[in-house]
Design an enzyme around this catalytic site. Structure first.
Site, short mmCIF file in Angstrom:
data_model
loop_
_atom_site.label_atom_id
_atom_site.label_comp_id
_atom_site.label_asym_id
_atom_site.label_seq_id
_atom_site.Cartn_x
_atom_site.Cartn_y
_atom_site.Cartn_z
N VAL A 1 0.84 -1.20 0.00
CA VAL A 1 0.00 0.00 0.00
C VAL A 1 0.87 1.25 0.00
CG1 VAL A 1 -1.81 1.27 1.21
CG2 VAL A 1 -1.83 -1.24 1.19
N TYR A 2 1.90 1.26 0.82
CA TYR A 2 2.82 2.39 0.88
C TYR A 2 3.46 2.65 -0.47
CZ TYR A 2 7.12 4.95 2.10
OH TYR A 2 8.16 5.84 2.15
N CYS A 3 3.95 1.61 -1.13
CA CYS A 3 4.61 1.78 -2.41
C CYS A 3 3.62 2.27 -3.47
CB CYS A 3 5.27 0.48 -2.85
SG CYS A 3 6.72 0.03 -1.86
#
Length: 290
Positions: A184-186
């Site tokens: 999700v962060y990426c």
């Protein structure tokens, strides 16, 4: 010149070329004396405080925005003592639209102007994607992309009327490469790269420079402690992931200091970067998809 030559000169922008830089040193172009800058997420031990120090060391007055007043007060006092510039601590929760806009307006008033916005918010929940809750996903997207948009919007309220300003968005090399446990962060950081490119496309003709920086694996005190003394399975998994990236993806074979990334931020904030537009520059030791 003939009419045709004048038309071509205007078309090529010859009248807007920065010919005054020709006889200058690069160090002259990097001087930010008299500039007024905001750095968000500046109270901790990471890139925010390192960037505030780099800008102040280049001569800029800085406003440090963070969600814990005591932390940004401490950093502001350190900067004023070290560099002899003005440094103002500003309290704001960057996840709150109204607080962000209020903090930017307050920063401009305290500094006596606004030239540079360093957009550096982050909140991230890592781990296996299938174990994420809705709250985990929402928090990561909010902290790693949406809050970036809030900050840029707030800065543009002041930049557009004056026809100038720089917005530098802090992304991550994870926006370009895969990283275990950070799906999700990426994805959010890939969004930052796209946001930076599109914001630049929309506002470059109105005098606004928009650029981005994508750090790799930065070592902060808490991360260093986690690597040297993991306390649980999650930290041990995190250490293994970092080790794998350094061994197989990072060509320089080491982590970096926040100050190394802040060097690029300070460069992009300066006149030396005037012909750059919409780009996000990796500062990641050559990290690539393994």
């Amino acid at each position: 010149m003939t009419t045709e030559q004048t038309d071509w000169a205007q078309l090529m922008g010859f009248d807007r070329l920065p010919t005054h830089i020709v006889e200058k040193r690069v160090s002259d172009l990097l001087d930010l004396s008299g500039k007024k800058a905001i750095v968000t997420g500046a109270g901790g031990d990471g890139l925010g405080q390192a960037t505030a120090n780099r800008l102040a060391g280049s001569g800029a007055d800085v406003a440090l925005i963070g969600r814990t007043l005591s932390k940004v007060e401490k950093r502001a006092a350190e900067i004023e003592k070290r560099w002899g510039v003005k440094a103002y601590p500003i309290l704001a929760d960057l996840s709150d639209w109204d607080q962000v806009h209020r903090a930017v307006a307050e920063s401009k008033e305290a500094l006596g102007g606004l030239d540079i916005m360093i957009n550096n918010p982050v909140m991230v929940v890592g781990g296996a994607f299938e174990k994420h809750t809705k709250e985990d996903i929402d928090q990561t997207m909010l902290g790693s992309l949406t809050m970036m948009m809030y900050g840029a919007h707030a800065a543009l309220e002041h930049f557009l009327p004056q026809g100038s300003g720089r917005i530098i968005n802090i992304g991550a090399v994870g926006g370009r490469v895969q990283q275990p446990g950070l799906t999700v962060y990426c994805a959010a950081k890939a969004g930052v790269i796209g946001f930076t490119r599109n914001l630049a496309y929309e506002f470059a003709s109105r005098g606004i420079h928009v650029l981005g920086v994508a750090p790799g694996i930065m070592i902060k005190p808490d991360m260093k402690d986690m690597v040297l003394n993991p306390q649980n399975d999650g930290q041990r998994a995190g250490r293994a992931s970092i080790h794998n990236a350094i061994q197989h993806q990072v060509q320089l074979g080491r982590v970096c200091l926040p100050e190394e990334v802040a060097n690029m931020v300070a460069y992009l904030a300066s006149e030396a970067a005037d012909y750059m537009c919409g780009q996000t520059i990796d500062v990641a030791g050559g990290q690539w998809m393994g």
